[in-house]
Design an enzyme around this catalytic site. Structure first.
Site, mmCIF file in Angstrom:
data_model
loop_
_atom_site.group_PDB
_atom_site.id
_atom_site.type_symbol
_atom_site.label_atom_id
_atom_site.label_comp_id
_atom_site.label_asym_id
_atom_site.label_seq_id
_atom_site.Cartn_x
_atom_site.Cartn_y
_atom_site.Cartn_z
ATOM 1 N N CYS A 33 0.878 -1.173 0.000
ATOM 2 C CA CYS A 33 0.000 0.000 0.000
ATOM 3 C C CYS A 33 0.915 1.222 0.000
ATOM 4 O O CYS A 33 2.093 1.105 -0.350
ATOM 5 C CB CYS A 33 -1.001 -0.026 1.167
ATOM 6 N N HIS A 45 14.607 -14.710 10.734
ATOM 7 C CA HIS A 45 14.258 -14.704 12.157
ATOM 8 C C HIS A 45 12.762 -14.820 12.419
ATOM 9 O O HIS A 45 12.359 -15.373 13.428
ATOM 10 C CB HIS A 45 14.767 -13.417 12.816
HETATM 11 C C1 RB5 Z 1 -3.895 5.418 0.609
HETATM 12 O O1 RB5 Z 1 -3.945 6.762 0.373
HETATM 13 C C2 RB5 Z 1 -3.004 5.121 1.821
HETATM 14 O O2 RB5 Z 1 -3.586 5.603 2.987
HETATM 15 C C3 RB5 Z 1 -2.751 3.640 1.930
HETATM 16 O O3 RB5 Z 1 -2.158 3.198 0.746
HETATM 17 C C4 RB5 Z 1 -1.810 3.168 3.031
HETATM 18 O O4 RB5 Z 1 -0.621 3.875 3.025
HETATM 19 C C5 RB5 Z 1 -2.383 2.976 4.353
HETATM 20 O O5 RB5 Z 1 -1.723 2.529 5.294
#
Ligand code: RB5
Length: 148
Positions: A72, A105
């Site tokens: 993400c 680990h």
């Molecule tokens: C998306 O904008 C962002 O909040 C998501 O990709 C992530 O970083 C959340 O932890």
């Protein structure tokens, strides 16, 4: 990445912020002869990261893949989501050494990275380290068992 063909399936998943990096790493995995299970997302439209952490956890726990790569923006949201599931050890890694240690680990089964944080070449190096490092077991085995 050059490697022998493997029967291992690697699941990949990301939200929109991780999509470009997921795309690149999925191509690298395929080119290296690994089977890739792509759990989405597959474009830059905004989506909710918890769904992708959840999808990754389910894919591994249901045996559809042996290990995963989850991305993400920061790596934090998807790792929190995936780690809510017993048996999932999703490790946010920032460089080759953290990726190596996550395997050696912690017996991490999901490599997590932040698509807005890490540069793509470093992410590829993390992926290689994650795939190529065996769990050391020994004193780490008991600690990993304690997690569950
Ligand atoms: C998306 O904008 C962002 O909040 C998501 O990709 C992530 O970083 C959340 O932890």
């Amino acid at each position: 990445m050059t490697r022998k063909p493997s029967s291992e399936t690697i699941a990949v998943a990301s939200d929109h912020a991780g999509f470009p990096l997921k795309d690149r790493l999925a191509s690298e995995l395929g080119a290296a002869g690994l089977k890739v299970l792509d759990l989405g997302t597959n474009n830059a439209d905004s989506v909710d990261y918890p769904k992708y952490g959840e999808a990754m956890a389910r894919a591994l726990l249901e045996g559809r893949a042996e290990r995963g790569v989850l991305i993400c923006g920061t790596g934090i949201g998807v790792s929190i989501a995936a780690n809510r599931h017993r048996g999932i050890r999703a490790a946010v890694c920032h460089n080759e050494e953290t990726a190596r240690l996550a395997r050696a680990h912690n017996d991490a089964n999901v490599l997590v990275m932040g698509g807005r944080i890490i540069d793509e070449d470093t992410a590829s190096a993390c992926l290689r380290a994650f795939l190529d490092t065996e769990f050391e077991g020994g004193r780490h085995q008991r600690r990993v068992e304690m997690l569950d």
